[in-house]
Design an enzyme around this catalytic site. Sequence first.
Site, short mmCIF file in Angstrom:
data_model
loop_
_atom_site.label_atom_id
_atom_site.label_comp_id
_atom_site.label_asym_id
_atom_site.label_seq_id
_atom_site.Cartn_x
_atom_site.Cartn_y
_atom_site.Cartn_z
N THR A 14 0.96 -1.40 0.10
CA THR A 14 -0.03 -0.03 0.06
C THR A 14 1.05 1.16 0.06
OG1 THR A 14 -1.72 -1.15 1.03
CG2 THR A 14 -1.71 1.40 1.43
N ASP A 59 1.45 -6.76 -4.39
CA ASP A 59 0.55 -6.71 -3.00
C ASP A 59 1.01 -7.69 -2.39
OD1 ASP A 59 -2.74 -5.91 -2.31
OD2 ASP A 59 -1.51 -7.66 -1.55
N THR A 91 1.55 -4.62 4.15
CA THR A 91 1.34 -5.07 5.51
C THR A 91 1.03 -6.39 5.70
OG1 THR A 91 -0.54 -3.97 5.40
CG2 THR A 91 0.96 -2.87 6.19
N CYS A 274 -4.06 -18.53 20.92
CA CYS A 274 -3.93 -17.31 21.62
C CYS A 274 -2.77 -16.23 21.20
CB CYS A 274 -3.83 -17.45 23.28
SG CYS A 274 -5.16 -18.49 23.93
#
Length: 339
Positions: A14, A59, A91, A274
């Site tokens: 981006t 990308d 990202t 987790c």
Amino acid sequence: MSRKRILVIYTGGTIGMTRTDHGYAPQKEAFHALLQQIPELYAPVMPEWEMVDMDPLLDSSNITVLEWNAIGEQIACHYPDYDGFVILHGTDTMAYTASALSFMLRKNNKPVILTGSQIPLCEVRNDARDNLITALLIASGNLVHEVCLYFGGKLLRGNRAIKYSADDLIAFESPNYPVLAEAGIEIRYHQAALMPRCRGDFSLQHLMNTPIGVIKVFPGIQFELFDSIMTEKLKGIVIETFGAGNIPRHVDSLLPIIRKASDNGTIIIVCSQCPHGTVSLGAYETSNTLKEAGAISGYDITTEAAVAKLYYLFSRGLSDREIRIRMERSLRGEMTIPR
Ligand code: ASP
């Protein structure tokens, strides 16, 4: 004192995208032109920097082992010529690339800082400008000797980072390791958390496209459906289990599959769903069986780093036994082994 020299490797993402008729897409010339319009990037306090563009610009959802090797080659080829490296990257898979490079760049002593942005530089309101400027400043400092990810004011160890938010400007977290530096009015480094210099000569380990899989356990999972893929097709498997390493106890199909897979040389790593905390195989009956069947604890490693570490260890041509031993050791600060 002469200014530090930094190589910026632009891979896509981006940060450098511009609006097209089909949505945002990377556009090399437009990005270069925009950079030239930011005088701060050329201020005397900044390092000297040069940029190489990967071809094609991607990308980051499309990144593969091939691109990791290409980025690694850029760094290896220019290693003596620059004091640090900044990698501009999308990202979405930045934490995977940061993890992969942390293993591939053996005996690395230079700052390798991955950054990108949630809003492209072409927009008036963006996070690209600060992320790039601060990443360049960090890469030109003397304190960092490892692969890191800088984003939204935080410097994180690359192989401890996860993308945590799809839309916040503070998009990355390091749930199991302290932040290495915070960029407020000043850049405050947490020296005790940083990797010390290492000895020896830098070298690049290329990665091979090894068949690796990630399986996320969920209530009602029918492991028998994964039998052939786990025992015949994959060389390395990351199992994302509940909590501290638990799987549903009624699932009696899993253990024979794990046993068969381990006997066939497949390496099975147990991670937790987790983000924070560690796997502790044997703490509960439901996890003890995993260990007995031949699975290895990933402790508090991220799935991103576990995947990258499997690619790396298989690419080194080690025996199954050697891979198993190294999977349970911290090689680049990617996991915390309980005492
Ligand atoms: N899809 C983009 C990428 O990862 C998202 C971004 O850069 O923020 O390349």
